[in-house]
Design a protein around this motif. Structure first.
Motif, PDB file in Angstrom:
ATOM      1  N   TRP A   1       1.008  -1.306  -0.064  1.00  9.69           N
ATOM      2  CA  TRP A   1      -0.041   0.063  -0.133  1.00  9.69           C
ATOM      3  C   TRP A   1       0.886   1.202   0.036  1.00  9.69           C
ATOM      4  N   GLY A   2       0.183   2.213  -0.050  1.00 14.09           N
ATOM      5  CA  GLY A   2       0.961   3.764  -0.375  1.00 14.09           C
ATOM      6  C   GLY A   2       0.075   4.746  -0.438  1.00 14.09           C
ATOM      7  N   GLY A   3       0.630   5.998  -0.623  1.00  9.51           N
ATOM      8  CA  GLY A   3       0.021   7.240  -0.587  1.00  9.51           C
ATOM      9  C   GLY A   3       0.761   8.338  -1.568  1.00  9.51           C
ATOM     10  N   TRP A   4       0.024   8.893  -2.169  1.00  8.14           N
ATOM     11  CA  TRP A   4       0.857  10.073  -2.950  1.00  8.14           C
ATOM     12  C   TRP A   4       0.022  11.317  -2.636  1.00  8.14           C
ATOM     13  N   PRO A   5       0.951  12.545  -2.300  1.00  7.29           N
ATOM     14  CA  PRO A   5       0.078  13.641  -2.280  1.00  7.29           C
ATOM     15  C   PRO A   5      -0.089  14.177  -4.044  1.00  7.29           C
ATOM     16  N   ILE A   6      -1.287  15.023  -4.225  1.00  6.88           N
ATOM     17  CA  ILE A   6      -1.396  15.359  -5.635  1.00  6.88           C
ATOM     18  C   ILE A   6      -1.658  17.007  -5.344  1.00  6.88           C
ATOM     19  N   GLY A   7      -0.488  17.636  -5.854  1.00  8.45           N
ATOM     20  CA  GLY A   7      -0.435  19.184  -5.965  1.00  8.45           C
ATOM     21  C   GLY A   7      -0.227  19.598  -7.355  1.00  8.45           C
ATOM     22  N   ASP A   8      -0.554  20.840  -7.378  1.00  8.68           N
ATOM     23  CA  ASP A   8      -0.268  21.641  -8.595  1.00  8.68           C
ATOM     24  C   ASP A   8       1.198  21.956  -8.624  1.00  8.68           C
ATOM     25  N   GLY A   9       1.822  22.121  -7.649  1.00  6.86           N
ATOM     26  CA  GLY A   9       3.297  22.399  -7.816  1.00  6.86           C
ATOM     27  C   GLY A   9       3.434  23.752  -7.986  1.00  6.86           C
ATOM     28  N   GLY A  10       2.515  24.508  -8.107  1.00 10.70           N
ATOM     29  CA  GLY A  10       2.663  26.219  -8.371  1.00 10.70           C
ATOM     30  C   GLY A  10       3.289  26.780  -7.157  1.00 10.70           C
ATOM     31  N   PRO A  11       3.262  28.069  -6.982  1.00 13.66           N
ATOM     32  CA  PRO A  11       3.845  28.676  -5.958  1.00 13.66           C
ATOM     33  C   PRO A  11       2.960  28.696  -4.687  1.00 13.66           C
ATOM     34  N   LEU A  12       1.547  28.411  -5.025  1.00 11.17           N
ATOM     35  CA  LEU A  12       0.786  28.248  -3.707  1.00 11.17           C
ATOM     36  C   LEU A  12       0.580  27.329  -3.296  1.00 11.17           C
ATOM     37  N   ASP A  13       0.750  26.243  -4.163  1.00 11.05           N
ATOM     38  CA  ASP A  13       0.467  24.727  -4.104  1.00 11.05           C
ATOM     39  C   ASP A  13      -0.572  24.422  -3.063  1.00 11.05           C
ATOM     40  N   ARG A  14      -1.702  24.656  -3.638  1.00  7.90           N
ATOM     41  CA  ARG A  14      -2.868  24.626  -2.721  1.00  7.90           C
ATOM     42  C   ARG A  14      -3.160  22.994  -2.719  1.00  7.90           C
ATOM     43  N   GLY A  15      -2.761  22.240  -3.946  1.00  7.24           N
ATOM     44  CA  GLY A  15      -2.743  20.775  -3.497  1.00  7.24           C
ATOM     45  C   GLY A  15      -4.257  20.231  -4.248  1.00  7.24           C
ATOM     46  N   ALA A  16      -4.377  19.278  -4.611  1.00  7.47           N
ATOM     47  CA  ALA A  16      -5.440  18.605  -5.173  1.00  7.47           C
ATOM     48  C   ALA A  16      -5.603  17.380  -4.548  1.00  7.47           C
ATOM     49  N   GLY A  17      -5.163  17.179  -3.384  1.00  4.66           N
ATOM     50  CA  GLY A  17      -5.581  16.114  -2.535  1.00  4.66           C
ATOM     51  C   GLY A  17      -4.540  15.016  -2.408  1.00  4.66           C
ATOM     52  N   LYS A  18      -5.073  13.688  -2.514  1.00  4.18           N
ATOM     53  CA  LYS A  18      -4.085  12.689  -2.347  1.00  4.18           C
ATOM     54  C   LYS A  18      -4.733  11.490  -2.997  1.00  4.18           C
ATOM     55  N   LEU A  19      -3.783  10.303  -3.245  1.00  6.14           N
ATOM     56  CA  LEU A  19      -4.348   9.126  -3.858  1.00  6.14           C
ATOM     57  C   LEU A  19      -3.894   8.109  -2.783  1.00  6.14           C
ATOM     58  N   LEU A  20      -4.554   7.390  -2.305  1.00  2.97           N
ATOM     59  CA  LEU A  20      -4.404   6.065  -1.404  1.00  2.97           C
ATOM     60  C   LEU A  20      -4.445   4.865  -2.292  1.00  2.97           C
ATOM     61  N   TRP A  21      -3.535   4.129  -2.182  1.00  2.00           N
ATOM     62  CA  TRP A  21      -3.635   2.640  -2.996  1.00  2.00           C
ATOM     63  C   TRP A  21      -3.454   1.509  -2.242  1.00  2.00           C
ATOM     64  N   PHE A  22      -3.788   0.592  -2.482  1.00  2.00           N
ATOM     65  CA  PHE A  22      -3.136  -0.862  -2.003  1.00  2.00           C
ATOM     66  C   PHE A  22      -3.280  -1.797  -2.932  1.00  2.00           C
ATOM     67  N   GLU A  23      -2.709  -3.163  -3.009  1.00  2.36           N
ATOM     68  CA  GLU A  23      -2.422  -4.106  -3.955  1.00  2.36           C
ATOM     69  C   GLU A  23      -2.652  -5.508  -3.036  1.00  2.36           C
ATOM     70  N   VAL A  24      -3.439  -6.399  -3.902  1.00  2.00           N
ATOM     71  CA  VAL A  24      -3.485  -7.657  -3.508  1.00  2.00           C
ATOM     72  C   VAL A  24      -3.219  -8.434  -4.535  1.00  2.00           C
ATOM     73  N   GLY A  25      -3.292  -9.831  -4.503  1.00  2.00           N
ATOM     74  CA  GLY A  25      -2.897 -10.938  -5.455  1.00  2.00           C
ATOM     75  C   GLY A  25      -1.725 -11.398  -5.583  1.00  2.00           C
ATOM     76  N   ARG A  26      -1.339 -12.046  -6.775  1.00  2.00           N
ATOM     77  CA  ARG A  26      -0.034 -12.609  -7.074  1.00  2.00           C
ATOM     78  C   ARG A  26       1.088 -11.683  -7.837  1.00  2.00           C
ATOM     79  N   SER A  27       2.234 -12.000  -7.398  1.00  2.00           N
ATOM     80  CA  SER A  27       3.281 -11.260  -7.808  1.00  2.00           C
ATOM     81  C   SER A  27       3.954 -11.847  -9.383  1.00  2.00           C
ATOM     82  N   ARG A  28       4.538 -11.207  -9.790  1.00  2.00           N
ATOM     83  CA  ARG A  28       5.147 -11.902 -11.100  1.00  2.00           C
ATOM     84  C   ARG A  28       5.775 -13.269 -10.996  1.00  2.00           C
ATOM     85  N   SER A  29       6.045 -13.523  -9.807  1.00  2.00           N
ATOM     86  CA  SER A  29       6.726 -15.042  -9.641  1.00  2.00           C
ATOM     87  C   SER A  29       5.493 -15.983  -9.194  1.00  2.00           C
ATOM     88  N   GLY A  30       4.198 -15.281  -9.158  1.00  2.00           N
ATOM     89  CA  GLY A  30       3.073 -16.437  -8.878  1.00  2.00           C
ATOM     90  C   GLY A  30       3.034 -16.635  -7.129  1.00  2.00           C
TER      91      GLY A  30
END
Length: 156
Positions: A123-152
């Motif tokens: 799992w992980g999370g990323w801030p999502i910002g506009d990168g401008g001088p005010l950087d008000r941001g556009a929120g965040k993305l939280l994610w997770f993964e389940v399942g098998r890897s490439r090795s099975g």
């Protein structure tokens, strides 16, 4: 005449309004997509964790949210939930990821992020910002993964 085979990678995206029914709509979408792709082995965990993240997005923001369900190579499945609040909670922030506060016995809420630690492989999370001088941001993305890897083997 050749046989058509379905791809093992696919993406579904859903925009969710700020509505108390959003978690239910997200669960129904996840159930339909995973059932349709024969991914029943991860259905319960993905449905539960998606519901927790969408519920948190509803409870802690006043705007819409988005859900993205992605089948990755090797049988892995990634779920991302975007919302407009910039704070990335534990366990999605920087290491150590085990800083989710303990939920008091008898509490009626506060266990959702513990469930992510228990049932997701990564799992992980990323801030999502506009990168401008005010950087008000556009929120965040939280994610997770389940399942098998490439090795099975299960991803960890």
């Amino acid at each position: 005449m050749g046989t058509v085979s379905l791809p093992d990678t696919w993406v579904y995206a859903l925009r969710l309004p700020h509505d108390p029914r959003a978690a239910r709509v997200a669960r129904m979408t996840v159930r339909a997509a995973l059932s349709g792709h024969g991914r029943l082995e991860v259905l319960d965990a993905v449905e539960l964790l998606t519901s927790e993240l969408v519920t948190n997005a509803y409870r802690h923001t006043s705007g819409p949210a988005s859900l993205r369900l992605t089948a990755l190579p090797g049988g892995r499945l990634r779920v991302g939930v975007w919302d407009s609040h910039p704070r990335i909670p534990a366990p999605f922030g920087a290491p150590p990821w085990d800083r989710v506060r303990r939920t008091p016995v008898g509490a009626e809420e506060g266990r959702g992020l513990h469930l992510v630690q228990e049932y997701a492989d990564t799992w992980g999370g990323w801030p999502i910002g506009d990168g401008g001088p005010l950087d008000r941001g556009a929120g965040k993305l939280l994610w997770f993964e389940v399942g098998r890897s490439r090795s099975g083997q299960p991803a960890r």
